[in-house]
Scaffold this motif. Structure first.
Motif, PDB file in Angstrom:
ATOM      1  N   THR A 243       0.858  -1.182   0.000  1.00 45.14           N
ATOM      2  CA  THR A 243       0.000   0.000   0.000  1.00 45.14           C
ATOM      3  C   THR A 243       0.894   1.233   0.000  1.00 45.14           C
ATOM      4  O   THR A 243       2.102   1.157   0.248  1.00 45.14           O
ATOM      5  N   ILE A 244       0.312   2.370  -0.267  1.00 51.00           N
ATOM      6  CA  ILE A 244       1.074   3.625  -0.271  1.00 51.00           C
ATOM      7  C   ILE A 244       1.691   3.880   1.101  1.00 51.00           C
ATOM      8  O   ILE A 244       2.783   4.449   1.221  1.00 51.00           O
ATOM      9  N   ASP A 245       1.007   3.414   2.130  1.00 49.77           N
ATOM     10  CA  ASP A 245       1.471   3.643   3.499  1.00 49.77           C
ATOM     11  C   ASP A 245       2.859   3.037   3.731  1.00 49.77           C
ATOM     12  O   ASP A 245       3.689   3.616   4.421  1.00 49.77           O
ATOM     13  N   HIS A 246       3.132   1.871   3.129  1.00 44.83           N
ATOM     14  CA  HIS A 246       4.434   1.206   3.313  1.00 44.83           C
ATOM     15  C   HIS A 246       5.567   2.074   2.789  1.00 44.83           C
ATOM     16  O   HIS A 246       6.583   2.290   3.476  1.00 44.83           O
ATOM     17  N   PHE A 247       5.440   2.617   1.582  1.00 46.05           N
ATOM     18  CA  PHE A 247       6.526   3.415   0.989  1.00 46.05           C
ATOM     19  C   PHE A 247       6.581   4.818   1.568  1.00 46.05           C
ATOM     20  O   PHE A 247       7.645   5.445   1.564  1.00 46.05           O
ATOM     21  N   SER A 248       5.451   5.335   2.054  1.00 45.22           N
ATOM     22  CA  SER A 248       5.489   6.659   2.684  1.00 45.22           C
ATOM     23  C   SER A 248       6.320   6.625   3.961  1.00 45.22           C
ATOM     24  O   SER A 248       7.083   7.561   4.250  1.00 45.22           O
ATOM     25  N   LYS A 249       6.196   5.542   4.737  1.00 40.08           N
ATOM     26  CA  LYS A 249       7.032   5.406   5.940  1.00 40.08           C
ATOM     27  C   LYS A 249       8.499   5.238   5.575  1.00 40.08           C
ATOM     28  O   LYS A 249       9.386   5.784   6.225  1.00 40.08           O
ATOM     29  N   LEU A 250       8.771   4.482   4.501  1.00 41.62           N
ATOM     30  CA  LEU A 250      10.147   4.226   4.085  1.00 41.62           C
ATOM     31  C   LEU A 250      10.839   5.508   3.637  1.00 41.62           C
ATOM     32  O   LEU A 250      11.961   5.825   4.084  1.00 41.62           O
ATOM     33  N   TYR A 251      10.189   6.277   2.770  1.00 37.34           N
ATOM     34  CA  TYR A 251      10.822   7.477   2.229  1.00 37.34           C
ATOM     35  C   TYR A 251      10.761   8.657   3.189  1.00 37.34           C
ATOM     36  O   TYR A 251      11.501   9.633   3.033  1.00 37.34           O
ATOM     37  N   ALA A 252       9.874   8.605   4.162  1.00 37.40           N
ATOM     38  CA  ALA A 252       9.861   9.675   5.169  1.00 37.40           C
ATOM     39  C   ALA A 252      11.157   9.671   5.964  1.00 37.40           C
ATOM     40  O   ALA A 252      11.719  10.736   6.281  1.00 37.40           O
ATOM     41  N   LYS A 253      11.654   8.484   6.285  1.00 40.84           N
ATOM     42  CA  LYS A 253      12.931   8.385   6.998  1.00 40.84           C
ATOM     43  C   LYS A 253      14.113   8.688   6.082  1.00 40.84           C
ATOM     44  O   LYS A 253      15.082   9.325   6.489  1.00 40.84           O
ATOM     45  N   ILE A 257      11.107  13.782   4.694  1.00 45.01           N
ATOM     46  CA  ILE A 257       9.825  14.433   4.413  1.00 45.01           C
ATOM     47  C   ILE A 257       8.781  13.880   5.367  1.00 45.01           C
ATOM     48  O   ILE A 257       8.832  12.711   5.758  1.00 45.01           O
ATOM     49  N   GLN A 258       7.842  14.720   5.761  1.00 42.62           N
ATOM     50  CA  GLN A 258       6.808  14.274   6.683  1.00 42.62           C
ATOM     51  C   GLN A 258       5.991  13.134   6.051  1.00 42.62           C
ATOM     52  O   GLN A 258       5.674  13.166   4.867  1.00 42.62           O
ATOM     53  N   GLU A 259       5.672  12.167   6.884  1.00 42.00           N
ATOM     54  CA  GLU A 259       4.969  10.982   6.390  1.00 42.00           C
ATOM     55  C   GLU A 259       3.592  11.310   5.852  1.00 42.00           C
ATOM     56  O   GLU A 259       3.170  10.775   4.828  1.00 42.00           O
ATOM     57  N   ALA A 276      16.083  20.535  -4.595  1.00 40.22           N
ATOM     58  CA  ALA A 276      15.413  21.601  -3.832  1.00 40.22           C
ATOM     59  C   ALA A 276      14.641  21.061  -2.647  1.00 40.22           C
ATOM     60  O   ALA A 276      14.168  21.848  -1.809  1.00 40.22           O
ATOM     61  N   LYS A 277      14.513  19.712  -2.579  1.00 41.97           N
ATOM     62  CA  LYS A 277      13.759  19.063  -1.504  1.00 41.97           C
ATOM     63  C   LYS A 277      12.325  19.591  -1.414  1.00 41.97           C
ATOM     64  O   LYS A 277      11.829  19.944  -0.347  1.00 41.97           O
ATOM     65  N   LYS A 278      11.681  19.651  -2.590  1.00 43.33           N
ATOM     66  CA  LYS A 278      10.306  20.152  -2.659  1.00 43.33           C
ATOM     67  C   LYS A 278       9.470  19.232  -3.564  1.00 43.33           C
ATOM     68  O   LYS A 278       9.996  18.591  -4.464  1.00 43.33           O
TER      69      LYS A 278
END
Length: 1111
Positions: A243-253, A257-259, A276-278
Motif C-alpha cells: 500500500t502507499i502507506d508502506h513506501f510513505s514510511k520508508l521514504y519519510a525516513k 519528508i513528513q509521512e 530543492a527538496k520540494k
C-alpha cells in the motif's frame, strides 16, 4: 490444529476484532491465488505452494478447469503491528457468471469485500456485477490491483506508463461506484418529489427546484484511493503486495519528508525536486515522472529486470543486502534455473502480500459491531416492510442485532446448505490416543483373545470357529463404518446470541410473518399450538463446525458475529433459512440473484428400477446447489434448470458421482422462448406494399353489406360488422349459453412499458397483494352500506380504507412512482390509443406480475383500477366489480402463461376488452358466425359443461389466444450478452464462430496499450451450447467468452410464412427450402412438448431403397 482452534475460540468472543470478508472478482483475476497467499501466512500451507495448490478449490472439477465453482470459508489469525489480534473469516467466491448465486450466499454473510482486478484486463462485466452486488448488500469494499507483474513481463510498460494505466483503471472503478451512488440518490429524490415540491411552494424566493440532491450528499468515503489506504497493489503469483502507506514510511525516513505529506502525494499528479527538496504539482503537464512511478514502481521494475531478465547474481546480492532481508542458500541457487522462485523469496520478505492485505482489511473494513440500521432493514424487512411496522416484541430484537449481544436472543442466518463428504467430518478422522486409552484398548484386546481361546477349546468344528470369527470381524467393521451418503452442513452466520450444540431453536420459513401471528395471538398460545403454523418448525442444533476450507473442526458454542457450519438441519432446510429462539424474529429476505437459471434438461435413469435413486439424488442436488431448480413437468419428466453450460455440467457430475450414483440419460438442453405480437407490417418479404390486399378485403365486405341489405337484416348487425372492421384484429365470443358476448383484441405493448414491467416484477407482487386487500375492503364496505340502508341510516364516508400499515412506506412510494412512470410512457407513445390506459389496467400476467396487460375498455363497466390500493381514490364507492370479473382475469392468466404458438409464456402483449354485453344473442349469432376475415371474426366456443364461472374461464382463455392469433405472431428468443477478449490475430475467427451461431457484434473496443480487443456480442441461448469450447478450439485458446443472460429478442421471421406470390416463389422456391429460424425453434419446442407439428414424414422421396438392394 487443536491449538489454532482454541486460539480462534478465544478470538470469536471479541466481535470488535472480527472481520467477515469475501473475495469478489471476474473469472481468472486471481481470487484463489490471493486466498492461497493469505492462508500460507497462517502456516496452513507452504509459501512455495501458494498459488499452485489452490487450497480453497477442493472439488476435482475445480482443479481441472482452473476456476472456482463454490463459495468456501476459512478462519485466519492475524496479529497487527500494534499487537492487536484479529480473527478474519475469509470467504472465497466464484468469478464465473454461472455461479453468481454462490457469490450471493457469500455476500449475505459478510460485512466487507475485497474486489480483485486484473490490471491488464481491467474492469470486466463481472467486476461491475460484484461491485453492484456489494453495493446492494451494503458491504464496504477495498480494491486490489492484481497481476502487476504482467505490466512488466507481458505489456513491457515503463513505470510512468504503468502509473498512467493504473490511474485509468481506478477512474473506471470509481465511475462504476459513482453510477451506483447517483442512481440510488436519484431514486430517493424521485420518491420524495411530491414533498420537495410542497416545500418549494412555501418558500418566497425559490420558484422551482429541479436539483436531485447529488450536490448536497457527501460521497467522498465511497471511492477508492491509494491515499485512503483502501487500494492494494499486488502480484499474487509472485507473493508481493503493498500500500502507499508502506513506501510513505520508508521514504519519510530516507528523504526527511513528513509521512502525512508523502501519504497524500505519492499517488497523483505530483513530482519531486530532490535537490530543492520540494514536491510540486503538475507532473504530467511538465513531462516529469510522478512520485508513484519514481519512488515506488521503478524499484519493482529494477528488481524484475535484475532477477528475471539479466539474472545478475552480484546485483541480486546487493539488492538483498540493501533491503536488509535474508534469503536461504537454497533460494539463492535458484537464480539461474528458477528465477521466479528466487524473486518470490525476495518479495515475500520485502513486501509480503499477506501483510499488506490483512492489515488493510483490519484497518479499513468494518467489524460486526459496525452494522448499520440500513443494512438491518435490508436483511430483515426487504422492500415492502419496515421495522416500525413490526410488533413490539420484534422491535426489541433490533438493539440485540446491532450490538451482537451474546446474552440476547439467538438469530442465525443460513445462506446455503453444503454437501460434505463423510470422510471430511471430524468424527471420521483418527486422532492420537492418550496413554489411558491405549491401556484400555490393550486390555480389551487381551479379553477378546481369551474369549476366542475358550471358544476354540469348547467348539470342535473348525467351520463354526470361522463363522464366529467372521461375525466378530463384521461386527467390528459395522461399528467403525460411516455412511457413504453426503452429509449436509449449513453455511451460516450468528448475528445475535450464542449458538450452542444441542440447542433447540425455531426454524422460520421465508413466508413467516411475526406481524400476522403476534397481532392476533399471544406468544404462549402460538407455542402451545405450534403445529397449526406451517412456517414455524422446532429443530435441534447438531454439531457445530469451524469452517477451515477443506477441513472442519468441532466447536461447542459460537458467539455472535461469526461464521459457522451447523449439522443436523438437512431434514428441515432446503436452501436458506432463519433460526431463532423466538418466533417474534422476522425471516431474513431471500438472496438477490443476478442471473436466473435458464437452461433446462430432462433426466431419466437408464434402468427404470433406479428411478427412486434418481429422485433421491435430485432432492439432494436441489438442496446442495443454491441456484439449481428441480422440477417435475406435467408430462412426468424430471427436469433440472441451471444458469449456464458450465453450471449444468457440474450439476450432472454431482448427480452421477455424489448424490444418485447411477447412470442416466440426459436430453438435449431445453431453452425457454416467449411469444408476442408485432404491429402489422406495411411491406412483405419482397418489400412490396400490402395495401392492395386490404383494398380487396374492403371490396369483399362491401358486397357482403349489399347482400345483407337484400336480406333486410337489422341495422344493428350491419353497424356491428362495420365497427369490427374499423377495429383491426377484434374478435367476438359468446358464452355457451349465450348469456354474455365479449369483444376483445390483442395489440403489442410499447417496448418501454414492457421493460418497466419486466424490471419491477417484485413490486407488482406487492401491488397484487394490495389489490386483493382492496377487493376485500370494498366488499366489506358494500355489505355495511347494505345494512345501513336496510336500517334507514346514512353514511357520508365515501372512501375505502386500505390497511397499509404492514406495507413499507418506501414500497408505497415505489409503487406510486411506478404508476406515474407507466402512465407517462403510455402518454408519450405516438398512437393516441394509449391515453388514460394506465388507470384502466385490469390485471398483469402471467402469475399476476408479468409484462402482459389486460385493459378494460368497456364503456358501461366503471371498474375500480388496480392502482386504487395505493392511490386512495375517493370515488371508489361508486365503482363495483362485476360478478364474473375474476373469471376473466383467470382466463387471462392462463392464456398468457401458455401461448398458442408452442405453449410458451407471452411477452409484451396488451389485451383490450372492448365490449361486455349481456343478453340473448341467438339471432345475431347465426349471422355473425358467417363472418371470417384477416382482421376480425366471430367465434363460438360451446359444449362446455359446468358452472358459468368455470365455463367463462376456459372460454376466455381460448378467446385471448384467438385474439393473439389474429395479429402477426412472433417468437422471442432468450439472448446472451457475450463478452469476448481476443487478440488481433484471432479476431476474424471469433467473428466467424459468431456468424455461424446467429450472433451479432454489438460493440468492439481495443484496450489501450495492448493488442487485445474486447468484443461485446448478442448470442441466442439456443445457439450457445458448445460455443465456448468451439471458440477456444478455433482460436487456440487465445479468446475466452463470458456469457450472461441479457434480454428477450424478437425472432424477425414469421414462423408460419410460406411463399405465395410469383416473386416470392421465384426468389425462395415453391417449397421455401431456406431455413426459417422461427419455424425451427417453434417445431423443436412443440415436438418436445408432444404438440402437433406440421411436417412431412418423407423428406426426400426421389429414390427408394429396398432391403434386398441394401444387402
Amino acid at each position: 490444529m487443536a491449538e489454532r482452534v482454541s486460539l480462534i475460540n478465544v478470538l470469536q468472543k471479541n466481535p470488535k476484532n472480527i472481520r467477515n470478508i469475501c473475495i469478489l472478482a471476474h473469472v481468472d483475476h486471481g481470487k484463489t491465488t490471493l486466498a492461497d497467499s493469505l492462508i500460507a501466512s497462517n502456516g496452513i500451507i507452504s509459501q512455495r505452494l501458494a498459488g499452485k495448490l489452490r487450497y480453497m478449490d477442493s472439488r476435482e472439477d475445480e482443479q481441472i478447469r482452473g476456476i472456482t465453482m463454490k463459495s468456501s470459508a476459512i478462519s485466519l489469525y492475524f496479529k497487527s503491528g500494534d499487537a492487536n489480534e484479529y480473527l478474519i473469516n475469509l470467504i472465497d467466491s466464484p468469478g464465473h457468471v454461472d455461479f453468481s448465486s454462490e457469490v450471493s450466499t457469500a455476500v449475505r454473510l459478510c460485512d466487507g469485500a475485497i474486489v480483485v482486478i486484473d490490471v491488464v484486463e481491467g474492469v470486466c462485466p463481472q467486476t461491475q456485477a460484484v461491485l453492484r452486488q456489494a453495493w446492494l448488500e451494503r458491504l464496504k469494499p477495498m480494491l486490489i490491483f492484481n497481476k502487476m507483474d504482467r505490466l512488466i513481463t507481458e505489456l513491457k510498460l515503463t513505470p510512468q506508463e504503468a502509473a498512467m494505466h493504473l490511474q485509468q483503471i481506478l477512474e473506471k472503478v470509481n465511475a462504476v461506484t459513482g453510477s451506483l451512488f447517483s442512481a440510488e440518490v436519484l431514486e430517493k429524490s424521485n420518491k420524495n418529489t411530491t414533498s420537495n415540491e410542497a416545500e418549494v411552494e412555501t418558500g418566497s424566493d425559490i420558484v422551482y427546484d429541479w436539483s436531485a440532491g447529488l450536490e448536497l450528499t457527501d460521497d467522498s468515503h465511497l471511492y477508492f484511493s491509494p491515499n485512503a489506504g483502501n487500494v492494494v497493489f499486488a502480484s499474487a503469483t509472485d507473493g508481493w503486495g503493498f500500500t502507499i502507506d508502506h513506501f510513505s514510511k520508508l521514504y519519510a525516513k530516507k528523504l526527511g519528508i513528513q509521512e502525512n505529506v508523502l501519504l497524500k502525494t505519492l499517488w497523483g499528479d505530483y513530482y519531486a525536486n530532490v535537490k530543492a527538496k520540494k514536491i510540486f504539482k503538475g507532473a504530467q503537464a511538465k513531462g516529469k515522472k510522478c512520485l508513484f512511478a519514481q519512488f515506488v514502481l521503478e524499484n519493482i521494475w529494477s528488481l524484475y529486470d535484475t532477477v528475471l531478465v539479466r539474472r545478475d547474481k552480484d546485483k541480486c546480492e546487493k539488492i538483498v543486502q540493501s533491503l536488509n532481508i535474508n534469503v536461504s542458500a537454497r533460494d539463492k541457487r535458484l537464480i539461474s534455473t528458477e528465477p521466479k522462485s528466487y524473486l518470490r523469496a525476495i518479495c515475500n520478505q520485502w513486501i509480503p502480500l499477506s501483510q499488506a492485505v490483512l492489515s488493510s482489511v483490519c484497518l479499513h473494513l468494518p467489524n460486526p459491531l459496525s452494522i448499520s440500521d440500513e443494512k438491518v432493514e435490508g436483511l430483515m424487512c426487504g422492500n415492502s416492510h419496515s421495522f416500525d411496522s413490526f410488533p413490539n416484541e420484534t422491535k426489541d430484537l433490533k438493539p440485540e442485532f446491532l450490538n451482537c449481544d451474546q446474552s440476547g436472543k439467538v438469530i442465525v442466518l443460513v445462506s446455503k446448505m453444503v454437501a460434505v463428504d463423510p470422510s471430511h467430518l471430524p468424527q471420521a478422522k483418527k486422532r492420537p490416543l492418550t496413554e489411558e486409552e491405549i491401556k484400555e484398548k490393550r486390555e480389551a484386546a487381551r479379553q477378546k483373545l481369551l474369549e476366542r481361546q475358550n471358544q476354540l477349546e469348547k467348539n470342535t468344528s473348525g467351520e463354526e470357529n470361522q463363522e464366529c470369527a467372521a461375525k466378530e470381524i463384521q461386527n467390528d467393521n459395522e461399528d467403525n463404518e460411516i455412511s457413504d451418503s453426503p452429509h449436509f452442513v449449513a453455511f451460516a452466520r450468528v448475528f445475535s446470541g450464542t449458538l450452542k450444540k444441542g440447542q433447540e431453536l425455531f426454524l422460520l420459513g421465508p413466508k413467516h410473518s411475526p406481524t400476522e401471528i403476534l397481532c392476533n395471538h399471544r406468544i404462549e398460545n402460538v407455542l402451545a399450538k405450534l403445529d397449526d403454523y406451517p412456517h414455524i418448525t422446532k429443530v435441534s442444533i447438531g454439531d457445530l463446525y469451524l469452517l477451515m476450507g477443506r477441513e472442519l473442526s468441532s466447536l461447542d458454542e459460537v458467539p455472535p458475529g461469526n461464521i459457522v457450519g451447523i449439522a443436523g438441519l438437512e431434514d428441515h432446510v432446503l436452501k436458506s433459512a432463519t433460526l431463532s429462539t423466538t418466533i417474534a424474529c422476522p425471516a431474513f429476505n431471500a438472496l438477490s440473484k443476478d442471473t436466473a437459471p435458464i437452461i433446462r434438461v430432462a433426466i431419466e435413469p437408464k434402468l427404470l428400477s433406479q428411478m427412486n435413486q434418481l429422485m433421491e439424488g435430485l432432492r439432494l442436488l436441489n438442496q446442495a446447489d443454491p441456484c439449481v431448480q428441480v422440477l417435475v413437468q406435467e408430462t412426468g419428466e424430471h427436469v433440472i434448470v441451471t444458469a449456464g453450460e458450465v453450471h449444468l455440467q457440474r450439476c450432472l457430475d454431482d448427480l452421477k458421482q455424489r448424490f444418485a450414483k447411477i447412470d442416466f440419460n440426459v436430453s438435449t438442453p431445453i431453452v425457454p422462448f416467449r411469444e408476442t405480437v408485432i404491429p402489422r407490417p406495411k411491406f412483405d418479404v419482397m418489400n412490396e406494399l400490402l395495401e392492395t390486399q386490404e383494398k380487396d378485403l374492403k371490396q369483399k365486405f362491401k358486397s357482403k353489406d349489399q347482400e345483407d341489405d337484400a336480406d333486410e337484416q337489422s341495422y344493428q348487425v350491419k353497424s356491428r360488422r362495420k365497427n369490427y372492421f374499423e377495429r383491426k384484429g377484434c374478435i367476438s365470443v359468446f358464452t355457451p349459453g349465450q348469456e354474455y358476448e365479449f369483444v376483445l383484441r390483442a395489440v403489442p405493448l410499447p417496448e418501454e412499458v414492457t421493460r418497466i414491467l419486466e424490471s419491477n416484477a417484485d413490486d407488482l407482487k406487492i401491488l397484487d397483494r394490495l389489490d386483493v386487500t382492496f377487493r376485500e375492503e370494498l366488499k366489506r364496505k358494500n355489505q355495511m352500506d347494505t345494512t345501513i340502508e336496510t336500517n334507514g341510516e346514512s353514511d357520508t364516508n365515501n372512501t375505502i380504507p386500505i390497511e397499509q400499515s404492514q406495507i413499507k412506506s418506501e414500497a408505497l412510494k415505489r409503487l406510486k412512482s411506478l404508476y406515474n412512470e407507466i402512465k407517462e410512457k403510455f402518454e408519450k407513445t405516438e398512437k393516441g390509443m394509449w391515453l388514460n390506459v394506465a388507470d384502466n389496467i385490469w390485471s398483469f400476467g402471467p402469475r399476476r406480475n408479468g409484462c402482459n396487460v389486460l385493459i378494460n375498455a368497456v364503456k358501461d363497466y366503471d371498474r375500480p383500477s388496480i392502482w386504487c390500493g395505493i392511490l386512495g381514490h375517493d370515488d371508489t364507492r361508486n365503482k363495483q366489480y362485476r360478478e364474473l370479473d375474476r373469471s376473466i382475469t383467470s382466463g387471462f392468466q392462463l392464456a398468457t402463461l401458455a401461448g398458442p404458438l408452442c405453449e410458451e409464456p407471452m411477452h409484451g402483449v396488451a389485451f383490450i376488452l372492448e365490449e361486455w354485453n349481456a343478453g340473448d344473442f341467438s339471432q345475431q349469432n347465426d349471422v355473425d358466425s358467417t363472418e371470417s376475415n384477416g382482421h376480425m371474426g366471430t367465434r363460438k366456443f360451446g359444449g362446455i359443461k359446468g358452472s358459468l364461472s368455470g365455463q367463462l374461464i376456459s372460454m376466455m382463455k381460448e378467446a385471448f389466444r384467438s385474439a393473439f392469433q389474429n395479429q402477426p405472431q412472433r417468437l422471442m428468443a432468450a439472448m446472451y450478452t457475450c463478452d469476448i477478449q481476443a487478440t488481433v490475430d484471432v479476431l476474424g475467427k471469433v467473428y466467424a464462430v459468431l456468424g455461424k451461431r446467429e450472433g451479432r457484434v454489438v460493440k468492439e473496443d481495443m484496450k489501450e496499450g495492448s493488442d487485445i480487443f474486447n468484443v461485446v456480442a448478442a448470442l441466442p441461448v439456443a445457439e450457445s451450447f458448445g460455443f465456448a469450447e468451439e471458440i477456444r478450439k478455433r482460436t487456440s485458446g487465445l479468446a475466452s467468452p463470458q456469457l450472461m443472460f441479457s434480454h428477450w429478442e424478437v425472432v424477425p421471421s414469421d414462423p408460419f410464412w410460406v411463399p405465395t406470390t410469383e416473386e416470392e416463389m421465384q426468389h425462395f422456391g415453391e417449397k421455401a427450402d431456406f431455413e426459417n429460424q422461427a419455424t425451427k425453434y417453434m417445431n423443436t419446442v412443440r415436438r418436445r412438448k408432444g404438440l402437433f407439428v406440421e411436417e412431412k414424414t418423407v423428406q426426400h422421396a426421389e429414390k427408394q431403397r429396398t432391403l434386398t438392394k441394401n444387402k
